[in-house]
Design an enzyme around this catalytic site. Structure first.
Site, PDB file in Angstrom:
ATOM      1  N   GLU A 116       0.837  -1.205   0.000  1.00 43.34           N
ATOM      2  CA  GLU A 116       0.000   0.000   0.000  1.00 43.34           C
ATOM      3  C   GLU A 116       0.870   1.253   0.000  1.00 43.34           C
ATOM      4  O   GLU A 116       0.513   2.255  -0.597  1.00 43.34           O
ATOM      5  CB  GLU A 116      -0.917   0.003   1.236  1.00 43.34           C
ATOM      6  N   GLU A 176       1.720  10.365  12.305  1.00 46.33           N
ATOM      7  CA  GLU A 176       2.454  10.097  13.549  1.00 46.33           C
ATOM      8  C   GLU A 176       3.013   8.668  13.537  1.00 46.33           C
ATOM      9  O   GLU A 176       4.151   8.432  13.957  1.00 46.33           O
ATOM     10  CB  GLU A 176       1.536  10.289  14.762  1.00 46.33           C
TER      11      GLU A 176
HETATM   12  C1  LIG Z   1     -10.969   8.302   4.421  1.00 46.47           C
HETATM   13  C2  LIG Z   1     -10.548   7.116   5.193  1.00 46.47           C
HETATM   14  C3  LIG Z   1     -10.625   5.867   4.614  1.00 46.47           C
HETATM   15  C4  LIG Z   1     -10.280   4.731   5.330  1.00 46.47           C
HETATM   16  N1  LIG Z   1     -10.407   3.516   4.738  1.00 46.47           N
HETATM   17  C5  LIG Z   1     -10.134   2.404   5.452  1.00 46.47           C
HETATM   18  C6  LIG Z   1     -10.354   1.118   4.902  1.00 46.47           C
HETATM   19  O1  LIG Z   1     -10.779   1.009   3.753  1.00 46.47           O
HETATM   20  N2  LIG Z   1     -10.093   0.040   5.633  1.00 46.47           N
HETATM   21  C7  LIG Z   1      -9.612   0.126   6.905  1.00 46.47           C
HETATM   22  O2  LIG Z   1      -9.368  -0.889   7.510  1.00 46.47           O
HETATM   23  N3  LIG Z   1      -9.390   1.335   7.487  1.00 46.47           N
HETATM   24  C8  LIG Z   1      -9.656   2.466   6.783  1.00 46.47           C
HETATM   25  N4  LIG Z   1      -9.455   3.706   7.362  1.00 46.47           N
HETATM   26  C9  LIG Z   1      -9.065   3.755   8.771  1.00 46.47           C
HETATM   27  C10 LIG Z   1      -7.653   4.251   9.030  1.00 46.47           C
HETATM   28  O3  LIG Z   1      -6.702   3.300   8.675  1.00 46.47           O
HETATM   29  C11 LIG Z   1      -7.575   4.612  10.524  1.00 46.47           C
HETATM   30  O4  LIG Z   1      -8.414   5.730  10.717  1.00 46.47           O
HETATM   31  C12 LIG Z   1      -6.183   4.956  10.962  1.00 46.47           C
HETATM   32  O5  LIG Z   1      -5.364   3.822  10.975  1.00 46.47           O
HETATM   33  C13 LIG Z   1      -6.142   5.627  12.345  1.00 46.47           C
HETATM   34  O6  LIG Z   1      -6.830   4.875  13.278  1.00 46.47           O
HETATM   35  P1  LIG Z   1      -7.942   5.558  14.211  1.00 46.47           P
HETATM   36  O7  LIG Z   1      -8.900   6.256  13.315  1.00 46.47           O
HETATM   37  O8  LIG Z   1      -8.465   4.550  15.119  1.00 46.47           O
HETATM   38  O9  LIG Z   1      -7.164   6.675  15.012  1.00 46.47           O
HETATM   39  P2  LIG Z   1      -6.302   6.462  16.364  1.00 46.47           P
HETATM   40  O10 LIG Z   1      -5.407   5.311  16.210  1.00 46.47           O
HETATM   41  O11 LIG Z   1      -7.219   6.484  17.526  1.00 46.47           O
HETATM   42  O12 LIG Z   1      -5.427   7.794  16.332  1.00 46.47           O
HETATM   43  C14 LIG Z   1      -5.896   9.056  16.834  1.00 46.47           C
HETATM   44  C15 LIG Z   1      -4.679  10.000  16.879  1.00 46.47           C
HETATM   45  O13 LIG Z   1      -3.689   9.464  17.769  1.00 46.47           O
HETATM   46  C16 LIG Z   1      -2.451   9.321  17.114  1.00 46.47           C
HETATM   47  N5  LIG Z   1      -1.755   8.130  17.612  1.00 46.47           N
HETATM   48  C17 LIG Z   1      -2.242   6.890  17.800  1.00 46.47           C
HETATM   49  N6  LIG Z   1      -1.286   6.046  18.205  1.00 46.47           N
HETATM   50  C18 LIG Z   1      -0.155   6.767  18.293  1.00 46.47           C
HETATM   51  C19 LIG Z   1       1.203   6.474  18.644  1.00 46.47           C
HETATM   52  N7  LIG Z   1       1.617   5.236  18.966  1.00 46.47           N
HETATM   53  N8  LIG Z   1       2.096   7.476  18.588  1.00 46.47           N
HETATM   54  C20 LIG Z   1       1.720   8.737  18.235  1.00 46.47           C
HETATM   55  N9  LIG Z   1       0.482   9.083  17.894  1.00 46.47           N
HETATM   56  C21 LIG Z   1      -0.448   8.107  17.904  1.00 46.47           C
HETATM   57  C22 LIG Z   1      -2.817   9.173  15.652  1.00 46.47           C
HETATM   58  O14 LIG Z   1      -1.735   9.524  14.805  1.00 46.47           O
HETATM   59  C23 LIG Z   1      -3.992  10.122  15.522  1.00 46.47           C
HETATM   60  O15 LIG Z   1      -3.517  11.429  15.336  1.00 46.47           O
HETATM   61  C24 LIG Z   1      -9.817   4.851   6.656  1.00 46.47           C
HETATM   62  C25 LIG Z   1      -9.713   6.109   7.245  1.00 46.47           C
HETATM   63  C26 LIG Z   1     -10.087   7.236   6.536  1.00 46.47           C
HETATM   64  C27 LIG Z   1      -9.988   8.559   7.202  1.00 46.47           C
END
Ligand SMILES: Cc1cc2nc3c(=O)[nH]c(=O)nc-3n(C[C@H](O)[C@H](O)[C@H](O)COP(=O)(O)OP(=O)(O)OC[C@H]3O[C@@H](n4cnc5c(N)ncnc54)[C@H](O)[C@@H]3O)c2cc1C
Lengths: 392, 379
Positions: A250, A373
């Protein structure tokens, strides 16, 4: 720029690609030209499905695959050429990119022969679209924390749980699902990578409205959903390894496809600046020039990653961080160029202009596929060898 | 110009890196930067004699190796990483390029083999009081006087101008303006009427000089090309020069990152290596992005020069603008991430920080080259 030193074989490949793309996109497929870019995933969707099939029939999908699976075994430089010509011809956003860019290389690397025979043709012909079942409510950045479970029963996987943010789940026929299959095994060794058909009673898809007012992603509920026992890629328990390899794809070659539109997006910003006079402002000239510089670096970093990514850790993350950040910044710059006019929608109640749509959607580029991040963590730990964060 | 193969380049890089690691430690740099000359003559002789670096871009007819800007940039990258003090940049990348591009056969035969052999050092006396590199900034004058030409004016910020055996001076015909009327003239450093003085510079690893030209008399044969037609050569020389400088900046950024990462793995606070704190890791990640991008930008511009790409001026401007910002940002971060020791004379970050500042301002700063890009984009 890269045309200067091209082998005769590559030149012939370029000419062939250009001829076919021009003929189709100025002829029968003119109506999908430039459609369905980032943030416009719904534009002409059915037409773009037809386009995917036409590309498949003419041998322009899966070009990097081995010949025995219907590919052309195209070299890296030829893949780059194809993406360049695709962009030049105004090729529409690909509906098959998850299948071609993510599933296919994963199955080619880890799948059984039977899986290759079963799944590659549908991706190649554009008849089977895919979605990515990774994220869950409690497993975003911390993907290894997925809670969706699957158990083998009577020769079938029975799947229970929930995915979220699943792009195109409402259009896709198939989903690859990371789920827990070995509840007693330690973290990273308890997951499996399953291939699951979407159209079945055990699966419910609920759209999620995005900040743009449209819905491209969904919640997906698994309630005793089924998959045949053989639909596991890699052995049960090896899902993490497979899932990470897929993320490598990816963040690697498939991003070339994502970036195909960047050059023309930038030209649109330049045109807008010329038209409304902001191009005369010395500060805006600096910003536009910087945006152009960073765009060249997006391209150069992508090429470095393709050429050296397997031997130098961290490059894939640099590539992702660069293009995502570029796209977000370019979205902001476009709004700045348009000034007050940027605020006015295309049509009531909330139909967005192209630039508005990019401005909003590019906020997701720095989130999906691993947030900025998370990319920085990877660069620091794998690229520079800095110590891991201690786990509590 | 022919490019070396990837394997040859790798060998070349290894040998350069090895030589600099053995012969140009920061202890050496600190010794050389305290001298009047600013570099070590003996080491420079070895660089020329044993390693052949100044011969790299010269063609084989002039005692050179006939390699391209790609190889020159590679050397500059390694020299930048080591903060190596040497006349390479002024002699080979600036003055040498001007002679290669604008010199007559006689001038090339006279100067290029001597440069390639390390027997002649040279400098490009282009900038004046404003430090700007556009044609309008050239105010020194050259006028005919029978079979001779008389030069008057003042040059400033001339890299290695205090010591170079030969100065390539840019001057204009009285009454001319802009890019027309500009000429390059080869003036030996000991010519009557030429006075020069090294300036005390914030970055002590590379000398800059003031040069006074008071009725300096040179023969017709000293002119590079025809009177008043020198701008295209200057312009191309500058693009080659800033690309080489960008590679040097990228090399400096690379090294300042790696020495910072080393320190972050040693230093313990709160019972942990400080490099395990995410606030620090993320800043290092951003530095690595800048370093990789800077290297890519400089290489891309150098390759464009070697393949005759029409976009070379844009890519050279890109490289100088990007590498200037990237190097300075990385060097600044290095001081911060070292804490108190980063503020001492003893530790090395300040040497990189000062070199980064000096190079960023040299031959057009980032804003100057971005404006060139804006023009190139049709804005
Ligand atoms: C438009 C869009 C399409 C998507 N499509 C798909 C899809 O098709 N399939 C799929 O499976 N997923 C999909 N996603 C999901 C995407 O992969 C996740 O939103 C992403 O991995 C972040 O996870 P979260 O939303 O739970 O945020 P969180 O993990 O809760 O993160 C919230 C904040 O905390 C920060 N953070 C978290 N952990 C750490 C760390 N260890 N160190 C520093 N900062 C940290 C993050 O950077 C972020 O700023 C999609 C997301 C979007 C927005």
């Amino acid at each position: 720029m890269s045309d200067a030193i091209e082998s005769a074989e590559d030149q012939a490949f370029r000419a062939e690609a250009r001829d076919w793309l021009t003929e189709q996109l100025e002829g029968p497929f003119a109506y999908v030209r430039f459609r369905g870019g980032p943030g416009e995933e719904d534009e002409e969707f059915e037409g773009r499905v037809e386009w995917e099939k036409a590309m498949g029939a003419a041998g322009w999908t899966g070009i990097s695959w081995p010949k025995e699976y219907g590919g052309r075994a195209a070299s890296l430089s030829q893949q780059v050429i194809f993406y360049q010509e695709y962009a030049r011809a105004g090729g529409p956003g690909r509906v098959g990119h998850i299948g071609e860019g993510l599933v296919a290389p994963t199955i080619l690397a880890f799948g059984t022969e039977a899986q290759k025979q079963r799944f590659l043709p549908g991706i190649k012909s554009g008849t089977e679209l895919w979605c990515q079942g990774y994220s869950e409510p409690a497993a975003g950045s911390d993907l290894a924390n997925v809670q969706t479970r699957a158990r083998l029963e009577g020769g079938k996987w029975i799947i229970d749980g929930q995915k979220v943010w699943t792009s195109l789940a409402h259009k896709a026929g198939w989903c690859f699902v990371i789920c827990k299959t070995e509840p007693d095994a330690p973290r990273y060794r308890n997951l499996s990578f399953l291939l699951v058909e979407m159209n079945q009673p055990g699966i419910t898809v609920k759209p999620i409205v995005q900040l743009s007012g449209t819905s491209e992603f969904n919640e997906v509920f698994f309630d005793g959903a089924h998959a045949p026992a053989e639909n596991v890629v890699g052995a049960p328990g090896q899902g993490w390894k497979v899932a990470m390899a897929l993320l490598g794809f990816e963040r690697g070659a498939s991003t070339l496809g994502q970036q195909i539109g960047f050059e023309s997006e930038f030209k649109e910003i330049l045109a807008a600046a010329r038209e409304n006079g902001t191009a005369k402002d010395p500060v805006m000239r600096q910003k536009l020039a910087q945006c152009w510089i960073e765009l060249q670096l997006v391209r150069l970093n992508a090429l470095t990653n393709l050429n050296e990514g397997t031997t130098r850790p961290g490059l894939a993350a640099i590539n992702k961080l660069c293009w995502a950040t570029w796209h977000r910044d370019a979205g902001e710059l476009a709004m700045e160029v348009l000034g007050a006019e940027a605020e006015i929608c295309a049509e009531p109640p909330y139909a967005l202009t192209r630039m508005q749509s990019r401005f909003l959607f590019s906020r997701s580029d720095t989130i999906y596929g691993g947030t900025n991040e998370i990319q920085r963590n990877i660069i620091a730990e794998q690229g520079l060898g800095l110590p891991r964060e201690p786990r509590p | 110009m022919s490019a070396a193969s990837a394997e040859d380049r790798a060998l070349f890089r290894d040998s350069a890196r090895g030589f600099l690691a053995d012969n140009a430690t920061t202890a050496d740099i600190r010794r050389w930067m305290a001298t009047d000359l600013g570099y070590d003559r003996e080491i420079w002789q070895r660089v020329a004699g044993e390693l052949g670096w100044p011969a790299v871009p010269m063609d084989e007819d002039h005692g050179g190796l006939g390699l391209g800007l790609g190889e020159t940039a590679l050397l500059m990258e390694e020299m930048g990483a080591a903060l190596f003090c040497s006349p390479f940049f002024a002699t080979v990348c600036l003055a040498g390029s001007a002679i290669r591009l604008g010199g007559s056969d006689a001038q090339k035969n006279e100067y290029l083999p001597a440069i390639a052999a390390g027997e002649l050092t040279a400098a490009l006396a282009l900038t004046e009081r404003t430090g700007r590199i556009d044609a309008a900034a050239i105010r020194a004058e050259v006028k005919a006087d029978g079979d001779y030409f008389i030069l008057n004016g003042a040059k400033r910020f001339v890299v290695d101008g205090h010591s170079a055996d030969l100065l390539i001076v840019a001057a204009r015909t009285p009454g001319s303006a802009g890019e027309t009327g500009v000429t390059l003239i080869a003036v030996p450093g000991d010519t009557d009427g030429l006075a020069r003085q090294a300036l005390a510079t914030l970055d002590q690893t590379r000398r800059q000089a003031d040069i006074q030209l008071a009725d300096v008399r040179v023969p017709r044969g000293a002119l590079l090309g025809e009177l008043g037609h020198g701008w295209p050569v200057i312009s191309k020389t500058l693009d080659l020069g800033i690309t080489a400088l960008a590679a040097e900046q990228a090399g400096g950024a690379r090294r300042v990152l790696s020495l910072t990462v080393d320190y972050l793995q040693e230093r313990v606070q709160f019972g942990r290596q400080i490099g395990s704190f995410q606030a620090i890791k993320h800043r290092c990640a951003d530095m690595m992005v800048k370093v990789e991008s800077a290297l890519a930008a400089a290489n891309c511009a150098a390759d464009a020069a070697d393949t005759g790409d029409a976009d070379f001026p844009m890519l050279a401007a890109m490289a100088k603008a990007y590498c200037s910002d990237a190097y300075f940002a990385c060097a600044g971060e290095s001081i911060q991430l070292h804490g108190g020791v980063g503020f001492t004379w003893e530790y090395d970050p300040h040497l990189y920080f000062k070199r980064a500042r000096a190079s960023a301002a040299m031959l057009g700063d980032a804003a100057y080259h971005r404006e060139r890009i804006a023009v190139g984009l049709g804005l």
